[in-house]
Motif scaffolding. Structure first.
Motif, PDB file in Angstrom:
ATOM      1  N   HIS A 112      22.458 -25.381 -74.038  1.00 23.06           N
ATOM      2  CA  HIS A 112      22.877 -25.077 -74.690  1.00 23.06           C
ATOM      3  C   HIS A 112      21.302 -23.714 -75.483  1.00 23.06           C
ATOM      4  O   HIS A 112      21.994 -22.747 -75.850  1.00 23.06           O
ATOM      5  N   LEU A 113      20.408 -23.535 -74.825  1.00 17.22           N
ATOM      6  CA  LEU A 113      19.527 -22.071 -74.954  1.00 17.22           C
ATOM      7  C   LEU A 113      20.196 -21.164 -74.469  1.00 17.22           C
ATOM      8  O   LEU A 113      20.370 -20.081 -74.570  1.00 17.22           O
ATOM      9  N   ARG A 114      20.273 -21.484 -73.452  1.00 18.90           N
ATOM     10  CA  ARG A 114      20.585 -20.229 -72.518  1.00 18.90           C
ATOM     11  C   ARG A 114      21.611 -19.504 -73.320  1.00 18.90           C
ATOM     12  O   ARG A 114      22.348 -18.505 -73.745  1.00 18.90           O
ATOM     13  N   GLY A 115      22.881 -20.049 -74.329  1.00 19.79           N
ATOM     14  CA  GLY A 115      23.712 -19.331 -75.342  1.00 19.79           C
ATOM     15  C   GLY A 115      25.522 -20.130 -74.992  1.00 19.79           C
ATOM     16  O   GLY A 115      25.267 -20.929 -74.498  1.00 19.79           O
ATOM     17  N   VAL A 116      25.716 -19.738 -76.312  1.00 15.86           N
ATOM     18  CA  VAL A 116      26.201 -20.795 -76.472  1.00 15.86           C
ATOM     19  C   VAL A 116      28.446 -21.031 -75.476  1.00 15.86           C
ATOM     20  O   VAL A 116      28.831 -21.676 -75.595  1.00 15.86           O
ATOM     21  N   GLY A 117      28.738 -19.696 -75.200  1.00 15.97           N
ATOM     22  CA  GLY A 117      29.287 -19.265 -74.272  1.00 15.97           C
ATOM     23  C   GLY A 117      29.525 -20.039 -72.770  1.00 15.97           C
ATOM     24  O   GLY A 117      30.244 -20.393 -72.555  1.00 15.97           O
ATOM     25  N   GLU A 118      28.459 -19.403 -72.104  1.00 14.94           N
ATOM     26  CA  GLU A 118      27.809 -20.374 -71.268  1.00 14.94           C
ATOM     27  C   GLU A 118      28.067 -22.226 -71.387  1.00 14.94           C
ATOM     28  O   GLU A 118      28.649 -22.692 -70.696  1.00 14.94           O
TER      29      GLU A 118
ATOM     30  N   LEU B  56      15.871 -20.556 -87.316  1.00 16.38           N
ATOM     31  CA  LEU B  56      16.032 -19.887 -86.796  1.00 16.38           C
ATOM     32  C   LEU B  56      16.437 -19.386 -85.417  1.00 16.38           C
ATOM     33  O   LEU B  56      16.542 -20.377 -85.028  1.00 16.38           O
ATOM     34  N   THR B  57      17.126 -18.133 -85.068  1.00 15.65           N
ATOM     35  CA  THR B  57      17.643 -18.054 -83.975  1.00 15.65           C
ATOM     36  C   THR B  57      17.397 -17.403 -82.491  1.00 15.65           C
ATOM     37  O   THR B  57      16.635 -16.159 -83.856  1.00 15.65           O
ATOM     38  N   GLY B  58      17.679 -17.143 -81.985  1.00 20.76           N
ATOM     39  CA  GLY B  58      16.416 -16.930 -80.916  1.00 20.76           C
ATOM     40  C   GLY B  58      17.680 -15.272 -80.538  1.00 20.76           C
ATOM     41  O   GLY B  58      18.936 -14.766 -80.887  1.00 20.76           O
ATOM     42  N   LYS B  59      16.605 -14.750 -79.490  1.00 18.45           N
ATOM     43  CA  LYS B  59      17.634 -13.347 -78.906  1.00 18.45           C
ATOM     44  C   LYS B  59      19.553 -13.589 -78.423  1.00 18.45           C
ATOM     45  O   LYS B  59      19.968 -12.404 -78.736  1.00 18.45           O
ATOM     46  N   ARG B  60      18.980 -15.117 -77.901  1.00 17.89           N
ATOM     47  CA  ARG B  60      20.763 -14.861 -77.377  1.00 17.89           C
ATOM     48  C   ARG B  60      21.517 -15.811 -78.577  1.00 17.89           C
ATOM     49  O   ARG B  60      22.403 -16.698 -78.687  1.00 17.89           O
ATOM     50  N   HIS B  61      21.180 -15.760 -79.807  1.00 21.54           N
ATOM     51  CA  HIS B  61      21.332 -16.437 -81.095  1.00 21.54           C
ATOM     52  C   HIS B  61      21.606 -18.212 -80.886  1.00 21.54           C
ATOM     53  O   HIS B  61      22.846 -18.102 -81.341  1.00 21.54           O
TER      54      HIS B  61
ATOM     55  N   HIS C 274      17.923 -12.837 -88.878  1.00 28.77           N
ATOM     56  CA  HIS C 274      17.740 -13.936 -88.611  1.00 28.77           C
ATOM     57  C   HIS C 274      17.684 -15.174 -88.197  1.00 28.77           C
ATOM     58  O   HIS C 274      17.616 -16.743 -87.488  1.00 28.77           O
ATOM     59  N   ARG C 275      19.005 -15.577 -88.396  1.00 28.89           N
ATOM     60  CA  ARG C 275      19.232 -16.733 -88.913  1.00 28.89           C
ATOM     61  C   ARG C 275      21.132 -16.465 -88.108  1.00 28.89           C
ATOM     62  O   ARG C 275      22.475 -16.844 -88.730  1.00 28.89           O
ATOM     63  N   GLN C 276      21.576 -15.726 -87.241  1.00 33.11           N
ATOM     64  CA  GLN C 276      23.036 -15.155 -86.547  1.00 33.11           C
ATOM     65  C   GLN C 276      23.877 -15.997 -85.687  1.00 33.11           C
ATOM     66  O   GLN C 276      22.559 -15.614 -84.744  1.00 33.11           O
ATOM     67  N   LEU C 277      24.512 -16.207 -85.280  1.00 35.02           N
ATOM     68  CA  LEU C 277      24.908 -17.403 -84.532  1.00 35.02           C
ATOM     69  C   LEU C 277      26.325 -16.413 -83.655  1.00 35.02           C
ATOM     70  O   LEU C 277      26.248 -15.140 -84.381  1.00 35.02           O
TER      71      LEU C 277
END
Length: 478
Positions: free
Chosen positions: A155-161, A340-345, A18-21
């Motif tokens: 940032h919550l949307r995802g690191v790539g974006e 904790l990380t969410g579905k979008r890591h 639950h802690r993956q980037l």
């Protein structure tokens, strides 16, 4: 490290899951863009206040000294980030070299820098919004709230974006800096650099109007040309090939920053005068207006692009604080729920919690200069520990496999270490109040570590595993 209840958490099929980037989101070009984005707001405002501290000569010497410090440190960080590519970056490097206390101290110094700097930049963004007359808003808490909400949300949307948008905003700011260069070159006059009247202090002159002491006062503003470039290694776990991409990205970023910093330092006061620029809150467009005798399209464009530069730094430093908090929390140095990380890591709590603190600081103080000085103190402390980590790791583990090796080895980072120690002293000289506040926060964090978190460290976190593997290998060799 003493045995602790958390040492058994190697990976219990849930904790690290639950802690993956997101892996492979950035190559070296995006990393270079990230490095420039961290810093680029410093080219648009802030550095020029050093002219009031030391005159043009004092600020020039400060720029050269701090450029040498950052350049030497960046070579060391290029090696460390290619060798220990984790989201903890500075904390991870110091953890391996200096032990858990050194790792925590470094991580907290970096976190103070990155959590406070966006609050200051939010205040500057509010100032630009008000100066441009946008939406009829004033420089107050609604602007800070909207700024944090929008960019934390992206940032919550995802690191790539997020990284791609940071790159795009930074490109606009870079175009504006090119426009400033082209616009000011025809109006450059070297005499304008030395129009501050000497104050009569020892060794004062047209070159150093405040004497030798002016150089010390200008050092903090020399740092503003480069502050936060050291955050590039925080993207290590989200990089396609950190052993190659990290050195390329951070060194390219530093090279770009040196060029633009030198151009702004020479051309802006050289066209508009050091005296006029020493008190300006908006030096680049103001220099263009003074040079051309009034408002122009170019000045307006740079004014708007200056807002883009501030946004780029604000946006990117949010990324930096979230990754540093994520890594410290994942390893148990800070409350574990923060990682904790969410579905979008994305580490959503590590984005939201410091953002809330930053917004509160901005709204409560409204003092950008105070907050920047607090951030600079945290930064300089981390620089001492980062350079020391490189030196210690080279001596302790000379055979460690390194993806990149620092030119000059420990001699290079020793130069950076000495200059970083000078910079720490300079922060007290420039703003003893801000430095004292930061020292108190830092001390409270060390007490938290000593009485609580050192007993709850997670051995399975990547930075901790690196350190434990090194200890195990050392025992086998003996």
């Amino acid at each position: 490290m003493p045995a602790s209840s958390a040492d058994s958490l190697k990976d219990d099929d849930g904790y690290l899951k639950h802690r993956q980037l997101k892996r492979g989101a950035a190559g070296w070009i995006l990393l270079a863009g990230l490095g420039v984005a961290y810093v680029i707001s410093g080219d648009f405002a802030g550095w020029n206040l050093g002219l009031a501290q030391g005159g043009w000569g004092g600020l020039l010497i400060a720029f050269v000294l701090m450029g040498i410090m950052y350049g030497c440190m960046v070579f060391g960080l290029a090696e460390l980030s290619s060798t220990l590519p984790t989201a903890g970056a500075g904390y991870g490097f110091a953890r391996r070299a200096l032990g858990p206390l050194g790792g925590f101290a470094t991580g907290m110094a970096v976190l103070i820098e990155y959590a406070v700097a966006p609050a200051a930049i939010a205040i500057f963004i509010g100032g630009y919004v008000e100066a441009l007359g946008l939406f009829g808003l004033t420089n107050s808490w609604p602007v800070y709230l909207v700024t944090y909400a929008i960019f934390v949300g992206i940032h919550l949307r995802g690191v790539g974006e997020a990284l791609k948008l940071i790159f795009g905003i930074t490109a606009v700011a870079v175009v504006a800096l090119f426009a400033v260069v082209v616009g000011l070159i025809p109006h450059f006059d070297a005499a304008n650099l030395f129009d501050i009247v000497p104050n009569g202090s020892p060794a004062s002159s047209a070159f150093l109007p405040m004497g030798i002491s002016g150089i010390v006062g200008a050092l903090v503003y020399g740092i503003w040309f480069f502050l936060a470039v050291e955050g590039v290694p925080l993207a290590a776990e989200e990089t396609a090939d950190p052993k190659k991409d990290m050195p390329r990205g951070i060194i390219a970023a530093m090279a770009i920053l040196v060029v633009f910093g030198a151009l702004m330092l020479v051309l802006v006061p050289g066209a508009a005068g050091s005296t006029a620029m020493s008190t300006s809150n908006n030096p680049l467009p103001e220099a263009l207006r003074l040079a051309y005798g009034g408002n122009t399209f170019l000045a307006d464009f740079v004014n708007y692009a200056g807002l883009a530069g501030l946004v780029a730094s604000f946006f990117s430093i949010i990324y930096a604080y979230s990754r540093q908090m994520f890594a410290l929390s994942r390893a148990g140095y800070l409350p574990k729920w923060l990682s904790l990380t969410g579905k979008r890591h994305t580490p959503y709590l590590a984005l939201i919690v410091p953002g809330t603190i930053g917004f509160t600081l901005a709204a409560a103080t409204g003092n950008g200069a105070l907050l920047i000085n607090i951030a600079v103190f945290g930064a300089t402390v981390s620089y001492v520990l980062l350079n020391l980590s490189h030196i210690v790791l080279r001596i302790k583990e000379p055979d460690l496999q390194r993806g990149y090796r620092t030119p000059g080895g420990i001699w290079t980072t020793s130069v950076a270490l000495v200059l970083a120690l000078v910079a720490v002293v300079a922060t007290f000289v420039v703003d003893v109040f801000a430095a004292t506040i930061t020292a108190a926060i830092f001390g409270a964090a060390l007490l938290y570590y000593w009485f609580y978190s050192r007993h709850h460290i997670v051995a399975g976190a990547p930075e901790e595993e690196f350190a434990h593997l090194a200890a195990a290998e050392a025992e086998l060799q003996h």
